[in-house]
Design a protein around this motif. Structure first.
Motif, PDB file in Angstrom:
ATOM      1  N   ASN A  71      -4.762  33.545 -28.539  1.00  0.00           N
ATOM      2  CA  ASN A  71      -3.935  33.868 -27.377  1.00  0.00           C
ATOM      3  C   ASN A  71      -4.347  35.202 -26.765  1.00  0.00           C
ATOM      4  O   ASN A  71      -4.258  35.393 -25.558  1.00  0.00           O
ATOM      5  N   LEU A  93       3.231  26.179 -24.206  1.00  0.00           N
ATOM      6  CA  LEU A  93       2.946  27.116 -25.294  1.00  0.00           C
ATOM      7  C   LEU A  93       4.211  27.905 -25.611  1.00  0.00           C
ATOM      8  O   LEU A  93       4.396  29.012 -25.110  1.00  0.00           O
ATOM      9  N   PRO A  94       5.093  27.340 -26.418  1.00  0.00           N
ATOM     10  CA  PRO A  94       6.351  28.048 -26.685  1.00  0.00           C
ATOM     11  C   PRO A  94       6.158  29.334 -27.477  1.00  0.00           C
ATOM     12  O   PRO A  94       7.048  30.170 -27.507  1.00  0.00           O
ATOM     13  N   ASP A  95       4.984  29.481 -28.098  1.00  0.00           N
ATOM     14  CA  ASP A  95       4.781  30.642 -28.955  1.00  0.00           C
ATOM     15  C   ASP A  95       4.000  31.769 -28.280  1.00  0.00           C
ATOM     16  O   ASP A  95       3.607  32.726 -28.924  1.00  0.00           O
ATOM     17  N   PHE A  96       3.781  31.639 -26.987  1.00  0.00           N
ATOM     18  CA  PHE A  96       2.995  32.645 -26.266  1.00  0.00           C
ATOM     19  C   PHE A  96       3.743  33.977 -26.277  1.00  0.00           C
ATOM     20  O   PHE A  96       4.891  34.058 -25.855  1.00  0.00           O
ATOM     21  N   GLY A  97       3.104  35.021 -26.758  1.00  0.00           N
ATOM     22  CA  GLY A  97       3.788  36.314 -26.900  1.00  0.00           C
ATOM     23  C   GLY A  97       3.884  37.043 -25.571  1.00  0.00           C
ATOM     24  O   GLY A  97       2.887  37.522 -25.043  1.00  0.00           O
ATOM     25  N   ALA A  98       5.105  37.141 -25.050  1.00  0.00           N
ATOM     26  CA  ALA A  98       5.269  37.742 -23.724  1.00  0.00           C
ATOM     27  C   ALA A  98       4.988  39.241 -23.754  1.00  0.00           C
ATOM     28  O   ALA A  98       4.422  39.788 -22.814  1.00  0.00           O
ATOM     29  N   ALA A 100       2.976  40.916 -25.742  1.00  0.00           N
ATOM     30  CA  ALA A 100       1.539  41.168 -25.821  1.00  0.00           C
ATOM     31  C   ALA A 100       0.893  40.920 -24.465  1.00  0.00           C
ATOM     32  O   ALA A 100       0.007  41.662 -24.034  1.00  0.00           O
ATOM     33  N   PRO A 115       7.807  26.216 -21.480  1.00  0.00           N
ATOM     34  CA  PRO A 115       7.432  26.078 -22.891  1.00  0.00           C
ATOM     35  C   PRO A 115       7.427  24.639 -23.390  1.00  0.00           C
ATOM     36  O   PRO A 115       6.635  24.291 -24.244  1.00  0.00           O
TER      37      PRO A 115
ATOM     38  N   GLN B 401      11.448  39.885 -26.602  1.00  0.00           N
ATOM     39  CA  GLN B 401      11.160  39.119 -25.389  1.00  0.00           C
ATOM     40  C   GLN B 401      12.344  38.226 -25.047  1.00  0.00           C
ATOM     41  O   GLN B 401      12.749  37.382 -25.805  1.00  0.00           O
ATOM     42  N   ALA B 427       1.235  44.514 -29.898  1.00  0.00           N
ATOM     43  CA  ALA B 427       2.181  43.415 -30.062  1.00  0.00           C
ATOM     44  C   ALA B 427       1.429  42.142 -30.431  1.00  0.00           C
ATOM     45  O   ALA B 427       0.307  41.947 -29.999  1.00  0.00           O
ATOM     46  N   PRO B 428       2.038  41.295 -31.248  1.00  0.00           N
ATOM     47  CA  PRO B 428       1.362  40.043 -31.620  1.00  0.00           C
ATOM     48  C   PRO B 428       1.246  39.090 -30.434  1.00  0.00           C
ATOM     49  O   PRO B 428       2.166  38.990 -29.633  1.00  0.00           O
ATOM     50  N   SER B 429       0.102  38.431 -30.346  1.00  0.00           N
ATOM     51  CA  SER B 429      -0.127  37.571 -29.187  1.00  0.00           C
ATOM     52  C   SER B 429       0.540  36.206 -29.350  1.00  0.00           C
ATOM     53  O   SER B 429       0.713  35.493 -28.374  1.00  0.00           O
ATOM     54  N   VAL B 431       4.007  34.620 -30.877  1.00  0.00           N
ATOM     55  CA  VAL B 431       5.308  34.849 -31.500  1.00  0.00           C
ATOM     56  C   VAL B 431       5.918  33.474 -31.736  1.00  0.00           C
ATOM     57  O   VAL B 431       6.210  32.760 -30.786  1.00  0.00           O
ATOM     58  N   ASP B 555      -3.695  36.685 -33.001  1.00  0.00           N
ATOM     59  CA  ASP B 555      -4.916  35.860 -32.999  1.00  0.00           C
ATOM     60  C   ASP B 555      -5.786  36.176 -31.790  1.00  0.00           C
ATOM     61  O   ASP B 555      -5.445  37.017 -30.972  1.00  0.00           O
TER      62      ASP B 555
END
Lengths: 264, 555
Positions: A71, A93-98, A100, A115, B401, B427-429, B431, B555
């Motif tokens: 990501n 992509l529900p796990d996309f880190g906002a 970051a 998502p 978030q 921050a982790p990419s 979550v 990642d």
């Protein structure tokens, strides 16, 4: 550490012409441009660190790219267009880190998430492509070539850029992190602070070649940038191409330099 | 009221004024809205102090203007709610309408209190008492039993009369009796606290003693405010009743006979009404920026909810909101619809001039295009399916978030505050929406745990994602956010369902987390770790009650 030098690769056309490689490559690029059947497409603003990894040195409107398993790399690709005012969409992509994404330079005000498109994936992606410049998604498990082709046509028509996490049949380039080293963390002490990665890019846009670059993803100040080759005397520029024969002992120096940079 | 006006009309007579007062209206409105009996001990709080309270709470010593802590100390089982002025006005509207039916020219002083000119109704109904009786009967019919109706010379006297203690519903001070009636009232009744405090210190403790002063002396000493207070105190309140313009009702209502229980039926039946709703607004040169949708069910329940719109509502947008509201209420759980819908009502809450939303000469802005596209996706998948993110404060990665549905206000979120103890940057990419179960083992394959004193039982050496399917449990509340449907695509991005065990290259931790220990229900305590696996991917792990979970991935 060494796999990206590609020593074991079958020698491609330019293998023996290593010293003259840049000029030959330039010529080839020109031939390709002159022979091209479609009109020159619009380039999007791209983060300079990633430019060597993309065909033509930038993200192209109307193209698809695929990124495997990272990501952070997707965010680095999105950061350029987003900073230039483009809207981005993240579908499925529900796990996309906002957070970051925001810290890597993507403007959250111009980033929309869908998502869970469920079984409406194609409809949603098509609708998002209509309005958004950069669309990030993951291909559903069973996507036929026909559907992919339809989507590719839509992207071209709307001048959107598709970034697919995972495989995509029509991608211009596939980016993959082949090696990654974290700094700042040890055996039970410290914390994750910075990372150096080697990114390999393959794809039809490179005329069968393979490119790779070493990047900070991110560095200690959360920037994505190329690892300065100046740190290694005599090193080839980051956009290393092809199988050049590496003198023995050179690699060891490189490793040493890496270690120093990480320690710093 | 200016000085000139005051002097000009100084000797004119105050008009007969009727005041209607429903005591504790805010409390009554809230009790009705929340479905609790008005006899409960209720207090409405605004800015940390009591704004209004019910009679039973007042009997326990709760007072208006009291700090909420003191009120709770005085009355232990006090139910405190935030004060919502909009609710007051909304709930008083039927009363005002009913009064207007009987007697025209109502001035709404505030929710719960209105004034009328008494002369017309008195002549029509044959006397002031008879007119007040008619009004009182009508109010009892609306369920307001304890209303008071007073008639006096001038609004000030009538208001004071309404506030007098006692149970009488109808109170009348005969014409010309206002000065006498007011004479015994304390000086604080003039309403200006600075002035009344000064007057009290000057020895003028009643309105009568203040009214006895000469008008010219008052003007010389206290200026305009003093003159105004003097006219009030001497029963010469010349303020006229300014009737409100009855609001034009723009809400729209469709009743279904028989009641409907399918979403598509409801929206189809409402379509023409929604178009009429928007057309009527357009012809009045208005656009609607927020609406309230009320769903009345067959068994008498009402589900209502407000919906905002970043631009303005078209007929399709209204239908979408109705559909989402019905869909959101279907299925099991609290607040679910238990019977078919018999009536749908749409009220415009925010209206604006259409001129502010005119399309520019060179077409619409690019953002309009985005909005149309995203609204299409929303109408396809539901209101909460298209989101934007805002970074909020917090220590964990998940709570930082905040996802906001497209179209809802993004709020002034911003995280300038330091969060000591939060996870260090970057921050982790990735979550994880739901934490994933992982296994962490020592060199000998034994489990790794943290002792009560916060030290590790053994060094973590081996790591494996045991299940790509989302974690069943919750990492101490960290995973409760989405609750979304299981989605096949997932975020794995090429991650296999079950991963091989791999050695841990580097790790850091344990970082203890002990949050909200003061509240048993949401308290959580666990340990965080950062782990880098052999492939160079880093993970943020949580060790909660001997189980390992992955919260996020770098990642």
């Amino acid at each position: 550490m060494f796999e990206y030098w590609g020593v074991s690769e079958p020698a491609v056309l330019l293998a023996d012409a290593a010293p003259a490689a840049p000029s030959v490559r330039d010529l080839q690029e020109r031939i390709r441009q002159m022979q091209t059947t479609k009109l020159e497409t619009r380039s999007l603003q791209t983060s300079p660190a990633l430019a060597p990894l993309l065909p033509g040195g930038a993200l192209k409107a109307g193209s698809a790219y695929s990124v495997e398993g990272s990501n952070a790399l997707v965010m680095a690709l999105m950061a350029g267009p987003s900073a230039a005012g483009a809207w981005c969409g993240v579908v499925g992509l529900p796990d996309f880190g906002a957070e970051a994404a925001s810290r890597s330079g993507v403007d959250l005000e111009r980033l929309v998430f869908v998502p869970h498109p469920g079984d409406q994936w194609l409809t949603v992606v098509s609708a998002i492509i209509d309005v958004v410049t950069v669309v990030v998604t993951v291909a559903p498990p069973r996507l036929g070539d026909a559907l992919a082709a339809r989507l590719a046509a839509r992207i071209r028509q709307r001048e959107a850029t598709l970034i697919v996490l995972g495989g995509w049949p029509q991608s211009d380039a596939t980016l993959r992190i082949t090696e990654s080293t974290w700094g700042g963390i040890g055996e039970g002490h410290g914390h994750l602070a910075s990372r150096q990665v080697t990114v390999n890019a393959v794809g039809k846009g490179f005329m069968g070649q393979k490119r790779s670059a070493r990047l900070w993803l991110p560095d200690a100040s959360e920037q994505v940038r190329a690892v300065e080759p100046a740190a290694v005397p005599g090193a080839v520029p980051a956009a290393v191409v092809a199988p050049v024969r590496v003198p023995r002992g050179w690699g060891a120096g490189r490793v040493f330099a890496d270690a120093q940079e990480l320690a710093g | 009221m200016t000085l000139i006006e005051n002097t000009a009309v100084r000797h004119s007579q105050a008009t007969r004024t009727m005041v209607l007062w429903c005591p504790d209206w805010p409390v009554r409105a809230l009790a009705q809205f929340e479905g609790i009996p008005v006899e409960e001990r209720i207090a409405l709080v605004e800015h940390g102090v009591v704004f209004a309270c019910s009679a039973s709470a007042r009997a326990e010593g709760v007072r208006r203007g009291q700090r909420i802590r003191e009120a709770q100390a005085a009355c232990v089982d006090l139910m405190a709610f935030d004060y919502d002025p909009a609710l007051d006005y909304r709930s008083f509207e039927p009363v005002a309408l009913a009064v207007e039916e009987l007697m025209p020219g109502v001035q709404l002083l505030r929710p719960g209190m209105c004034a009328l000119a008494a002369r017309g109704p008195a002549r029509y109904y044959g006397g002031e008492r008879a007119a007040a009786g008619v009004l009182l009967t009508a109010l009892v019919g609306l369920g307001v039993e304890d209303a008071r109706i007073t008639v006096a010379d001038g609004r000030f006297a009538a208001e004071q009369l309404a506030r007098m203690p006692g149970e009488t519903g109808i109170r009348i001070v005969e014409a010309g009796g206002s000065p006498q009636f007011l004479a015994d009232h304390p000086i604080e009744a003039v309403g200006d606290s600075n002035l009344s405090m000064l007057l009290r210190r000057l020895g003028l403790t009643t309105l009568g003693s203040f009214a006895a002063l000469d008008f010219r002396d008052v003007r010389a000493r206290f200026g305009e405010t003093g003159v105004y207070a003097h006219t009030l105190a001497s029963g010469r309140d010349v303020r006229r009743v300014v009737p409100r313009l009855p609001p034009q009702l723009r809400d729209i209502e469709v009743a279904f006979e028989p009641p409907l229980d399918r979403v598509d039926q409801i929206t189809f039946a409402f379509r023409t009404a929604a178009e009429r709703f928007v057309d009527e607004l357009t012809s009045a040169l208005l656009v609607c920026t927020s609406i309230r949708v009320e769903l009345h069910t067959d068994n008498g329940l009402v589900h209502d909810r407000g919906w905002g719109h970043p631009r303005w509502f078209s007929a399709n947008d209204v239908l979408d909101r109705i559909r989402w509201q019905v869909q959101g209420r279907t299925g099991a759980g609290a607040g679910a619809l238990t019977s078919a819908i018999s009536r749908v009502r749409v009220l415009p809450e925010g209206l604006d001039s259409i001129g502010n939303y005119e399309t520019g000469l060179w077409g619409s802005t690019p953002d309009d295009r985005i909005h149309h596209g995203l609204s299409r996706v929303q109408s396809l998948l539901g209101h909460g399916a298209v989101m934007t993110a805002v970074i909020a404060g917090g220590r964990g990665v998940v709570e930082r978030q905040v996802m906001i549905p497209w179209g809802d206000p993004r709020g002034g979120a911003g995280d300038e505050h330091p969060w000591p103890g939060s996870i260090p940057l970057p921050a982790p990419s990735t979550v994880f929406e739901k934490p994933r179960a992982v296994t962490v083992q020592g060199h000998d394959g034994g489990p790794v745990d943290v002792t009560d004193r916060g030290s590790l039982t053994c060094v973590p050496a081996l790591f494996a994602v045991s299940d790509a399917g989302a974690g069943v449990g919750r990492v101490a509340g960290a995973g409760g956010m989405g609750g979304g449907a299981a989605h096949g695509g997932g975020a794995g991005g090429g991650l296999a369902a079950v991963e091989r065990q791999q050695p841990i290259a580097a790790w850091a931790g344990p970082w203890p987390v002990y949050e909200r220990w003061w509240d048993q229900a949401v308290a959580r305590s666990f340990h965080r770790f950062q782990v880098v696996d052999a492939s160079g991917t880093a993970w943020l792990l949580a060790l909660h009650e001997h189980g390992w979970w992955a919260e996020a991935r770098y990642d």
